[in-house]
Write an enzyme that holds these catalytic residues in place. Structure first.
Site, PDB file in Angstrom:
ATOM      1  N   GLN A 139      44.171  44.215  34.604  1.00 13.33           N
ATOM      2  CA  GLN A 139      42.900  44.128  35.325  1.00 13.33           C
ATOM      3  C   GLN A 139      42.215  42.793  35.043  1.00 13.33           C
ATOM      4  OE1 GLN A 139      39.829  46.601  33.619  1.00 13.33           O
ATOM      5  NE2 GLN A 139      38.903  47.004  35.605  1.00 13.33           N
ATOM      6  N   GLY A 140      41.930  42.027  36.084  1.00 14.82           N
ATOM      7  CA  GLY A 140      41.226  40.757  35.910  1.00 14.82           C
ATOM      8  C   GLY A 140      39.793  40.862  36.412  1.00 14.82           C
ATOM      9  N   TYR A 141      38.933  41.403  35.603  1.00 20.77           N
ATOM     10  CA  TYR A 141      37.532  41.587  35.985  1.00 20.77           C
ATOM     11  C   TYR A 141      36.625  40.613  35.225  1.00 20.77           C
ATOM     12  CZ  TYR A 141      37.529  45.841  38.956  1.00 20.77           C
ATOM     13  OH  TYR A 141      37.654  46.735  39.977  1.00 20.77           O
ATOM     14  N   SER A 142      36.472  40.844  33.904  1.00 19.99           N
ATOM     15  CA  SER A 142      35.501  40.071  33.128  1.00 19.99           C
ATOM     16  C   SER A 142      35.858  38.593  33.052  1.00 19.99           C
ATOM     17  CB  SER A 142      35.438  40.609  31.692  1.00 19.99           C
ATOM     18  OG  SER A 142      35.036  41.944  31.677  1.00 19.99           O
ATOM     19  N   SER A 174      43.378  43.361  29.538  1.00 13.01           N
ATOM     20  CA  SER A 174      44.192  44.175  28.634  1.00 13.01           C
ATOM     21  C   SER A 174      45.669  44.103  29.000  1.00 13.01           C
ATOM     22  CB  SER A 174      43.764  45.638  28.694  1.00 13.01           C
ATOM     23  OG  SER A 174      42.387  45.746  28.497  1.00 13.01           O
ATOM     24  N   GLU A 257      37.914  53.941  36.152  1.00 13.55           N
ATOM     25  CA  GLU A 257      38.123  53.378  34.820  1.00 13.55           C
ATOM     26  C   GLU A 257      37.223  54.095  33.813  1.00 13.55           C
ATOM     27  OE1 GLU A 257      37.332  49.210  34.515  1.00 13.55           O
ATOM     28  OE2 GLU A 257      37.872  49.128  32.391  1.00 13.55           O
ATOM     29  N   GLU A 379      24.825  50.676  27.327  1.00 11.90           N
ATOM     30  CA  GLU A 379      23.488  50.319  27.813  1.00 11.90           C
ATOM     31  C   GLU A 379      23.489  50.127  29.331  1.00 11.90           C
ATOM     32  OE1 GLU A 379      24.988  49.111  25.094  1.00 11.90           O
ATOM     33  OE2 GLU A 379      23.723  50.204  23.693  1.00 11.90           O
TER      34      GLU A 379
END
Lengths: 394, 371
Positions: A139-142, A174, A257, A379
């Site tokens: 997964q290439g998100y952040s 990851s 997720e 949060e």
């Protein structure tokens, strides 16, 4: 129930009988240990090295029946099970303590997103290899500047007619070093408001210009990576959903997720073994405080587990579950951290050694600290509930 | 494999109950009753009986609506939201379930009177400050063909006004449950002045005569009859407490949206948003345990014990949190008697104790989970 010759069974129960017979015949003995440890997991992928013949056999047999992704449609590699049948499937797998034949981000995250947003051709092309464990996704998100503020992604894709030319950096990808493909959020319109210029693109990890580097974590291992795109070419047909509407896909995927991460906290993965029993492995007699803490965790875990089931039942019944995934993610991950604190406590000094008498207990404990960060921090989850469910002013 | 989704009938029942209770038994009604020194409203209970609530667990043959345990939980939950005063749990849930375990004409007649709202019951188990049926010491001594009951019970909820009392006492080889009229010679009742302004009593039994007719179920086998009744009562109480949590929470969120400090609604402050959001999460999770307990009681009653204790344990902690957060987020006004939050806080504390506290039920869950 009593079965007599000629009695009419419900379809669910006849499925159970058939499944039970199949499992008895096909699940290798070594695969009936619940698979509680990290090295028991089969992640699949092109470079996967099976840890045993039984692991390979179990995957192949399950894949042939569609049981790696039991609820996916048959044409995309699943078994097309209904919600009722899925419950039976889970119960029967748990009954013989069977390991999950295959775990992957393709199953948990990309699959649901593709099933919802993908074209029929994309589903036929990408999903069966995921179901068979032949292709492993990451997964290439952040990004370094897009953590909780995920929509601030800066990795950009320049429109070159039949493809995008992609440049930028992803982080916390990851297992990117072990993955065959990546699904990534790429900014394809830099002038649009931040949520409206993102596309959801698929890219081979073998594509020229894609490089990945593991990050060593506090647990001593490197499940997370940084991934760099330098003039990487992504063909136009490798987009899921519409151009610049990737945020919708991203959010949909995030709900899956979050549910996946929360399931770990509810102790549902790993056979749902009671925490007290796990603690008793290392403490012959649980001291009163530990036992009380374990009871509290167990009560909460069972109730969160029921909540996961309730939302699945509701969604099948067409009753919207709203922003339930944020709630489940928050509750499940906070609980999982508490469980692992207790396990460290129960392990005493044995738990303080890397690969000591308790194996990787310390590593597992440290790993859980990411649970309430990855996939949206606790949060952020609370803020989502506050805004969308409670309607408090933003 | 129970299905954890509200049926259409249950949703309709909840809507109807809410409509009725908002009109006939809002929190203001509890305040009026407290100020007038009343702990029971016979007319209100009669109305509830006419709607089928008193007979929710009474078979249709005995004049009940026989809607089942999940439905009883739905009603109890709505009652919790407005803190409606009624003998619903003691009579319609606990006593009716106990009586249902016995199939004789006397029990059937008693069930019919429950359904019509013509009789109320209280359950007398506790003898010390904590719920523990196994530790009951009160004696029922053999006396000819019958028994003589002597001992003291406390925290008998609805006990000062109930027409009949289910009393748990020790007999030669175990525990026995007696069903006796509250006005029998030798029974003296002292109403407790409860913090939640609801009825409870200390009851003294002095050589009270009981015949074989007064035994509910079999001698020395009280739990055959009482266990299902306790399960049902604990689940419905958990449902009531979850309704109470939702009621207190609703008031709190409304207040966060209207109260202004520093020139803005206090609901804009992230510190309060996150506390409120956390509380909502807890209530959601507890609601699942409530739904599950009702389904298990209806569909797999012999395996329902853990589900019931899970529900009561969760409901207790959630309610205690909900009322504390309710007062804290309201600030000083939440501490005043003029404001309703205090009623929620006091009822939550009583509910937390009744029929087993958090530790009691967490222990049951742990035993089922093998530790």
């Amino acid at each position: 129930m009593t079965m007599t010759a000629g009695s009419t069974e419900s379809p669910t129960e006849s499925f159970r009988a058939e499944l039970r017979g199949w499992l008895e015949e096909n699940c290798p003995e070594e695969m009936r240990d619940g698979g509680l440890t990290e090295d028991a997991i089969c992640w699949g992928g092109k470079d996967w090295v099976f840890t045993s013949e039984a692991q390979e056999l179990w995957l192949k047999r399950c894949a042939a029946k569609g049981y790696t992704v039991p609820t996916w449609p048959v044409e995309y590699g699943g078994a097309g099970l209904s919600r009722e049948q899925e419950k039976v499937f889970d119960e029967e797998m748990a009954r013989i303590n069977a390991r999950s034949p295959l775990e992957s981000f393709g199953i948990w995250m990309l699959g649901p997103a593709l099933l919802h947003f993908g074209t029929h051709e994309q589903k036929l092309h990408y999903l069966p290899p995921v179901a068979r464990g032949e292709v492993r996704w990451c997964q290439g998100y952040s990004e370094p500047g897009a953590g909780s503020d995920l929509a601030n992604v800066q990795t950009k894709g320049e429109d070159k007619g039949d493809h995008w030319l992609v440049n930028g950096q992803k982080i916390w990808t990851s297992y990117a070093d072990k993955a065959d493909w990546i699904f990534a959020l790429i900014r394809t319109d830099k002038d649009a408001p931040k949520h409206k210029g993102i596309s959801f693109l698929l890219c081979s990890m073998e594509q020229a210009g894609v490089e990945t580097r593991p990050i060593k974590m506090i647990s001593g291992v490197s499940p997370f990576c940084e991934t760099f795109f330098t003039d990487a070419v992504i063909p136009k047909e490798q987009i899921v959903g519409e151009e610049n509407k990737g945020w919708d896909v991203a959010k949909y995927l995030l709900t899956h997720e979050r549910e996946m991460i929360s399931g770990g906290g509810a102790g549902l993965s790993g056979g749902g073994r009671a925490l007290g029993a796990v603690l008793a492995d290392t403490m012959d007699v649980l001291d009163a405080n530990t036992r009380a803490d374990a009871m509290r965790c167990e009560v909460d875990a069972l109730a969160i587990g029921l909540t996961l089931e309730r939302y699945k039942d509701q969604s099948e019944a067409g009753q919207g579950a709203g922003d339930a995934s944020a709630m489940l993610k928050y509750m499940g991950t906070e609980l999982n951290k508490q469980r692992h604190e207790l396990m460290m406590n129960a392990g005493g000094s044995d738990a303080l050694e890397w690969d000591g008498p308790l194996g990787n207990r310390a590593g597992d404990w440290l790993r859980t600290k990411a649970n309430s960060i990855e996939g949206g921090t606790s949060e952020v989850m609370l803020s989502i509930v506050s805004r969308r469910v409670l309607g408090l002013p933003g | 494999m129970v299905k954890l989704v509200m049926t259409e009938e249950e949703t309709m029942l909840a809507d109807m109950a809410r409509g009725f209770l908002d009109g006939a038994a809002p929190v203001g009604k509890l305040r009026e009753m407290r100020d007038a020194g009343m702990t029971h409203d016979a007319a209100l209970w009669k109305e509830m009986a006419d709607m089928g609530w008193a007979g929710v667990l009474v078979p249709e043959a005995a004049g009940g609506s026989d809607m089942g345990f999940a439905a009883a939980n739905v009603i109890a939950r709505e009652m919790g939201k407005t803190l409606a005063v009624s003998p619903f749990l003691s009579t319609a849930v606990i006593a009716a379930t106990a009586l249902r375990q016995v199939s004789d004409t006397r029990a059937t007649a008693a069930l019919a009177k429950i359904a019509s709202g013509d009789v109320t019951y209280a359950l007398a188990v506790d003898e010390s400050v904590k719920f523990d049926p196994d530790a009951v010491q009160m004696q029922a001594k053999r006396d000819g063909n019958g028994f003589r009951l002597s001992g003291k019970k406390q925290f008998v909820v609805d006990g000062s006004l109930a027409d009949r009392v289910l009393v748990l006492a020790r007999t030669d080889n175990g525990l026995t449950l007696f069903d006796i009229p509250a006005d029998r010679a030798g029974v003296s009742r002292e109403a407790s002045s409860m913090i939640d302004a609801r009825d409870a009593a200390r009851i003294t039994f002095e050589n009270v005569e009981a015949t074989g007719e007064d035994v509910l179920g079999a001698v020395d086998s009280a739990m055959d009859v009482l266990k299902p009744a306790l399960n049902a009562g604990q689940a419905a109480l958990a449902a009531e407490m979850t309704g109470l949590s939702a009621g207190a929470f609703g008031m709190t969120v409304d207040y966060l949206k209207e109260r202004k400090q520093f020139g803005v609604e206090i609901g804009r402050f992230q510190a309060l948003q996150h506390r409120a959001a956390h509380l909502w999460c807890e209530i959601e999770v507890t609601s699942s345990a409530i739904l599950n307990a009702g389904r298990m009681l209806d569909e797999e009653p012999d395996n329902a014990e853990m589900a019931v204790s899970l529900a009561k344990a969760r409901a207790t902690n959630t309610a205690i949190l909900a009322v504390q957060e309710g007062v804290q987020m309201h600030g000083g006004i939440g501490m005043t008697d003029a404001f309703d939050m205090g009623f929620y806080m006091k009822r939550a504390r009583v509910g937390a104790e009744w029929l087993g506290d958090y530790s009691y039920h967490a222990e049951v869950v742990a035993k089922h989970r093998g530790f």
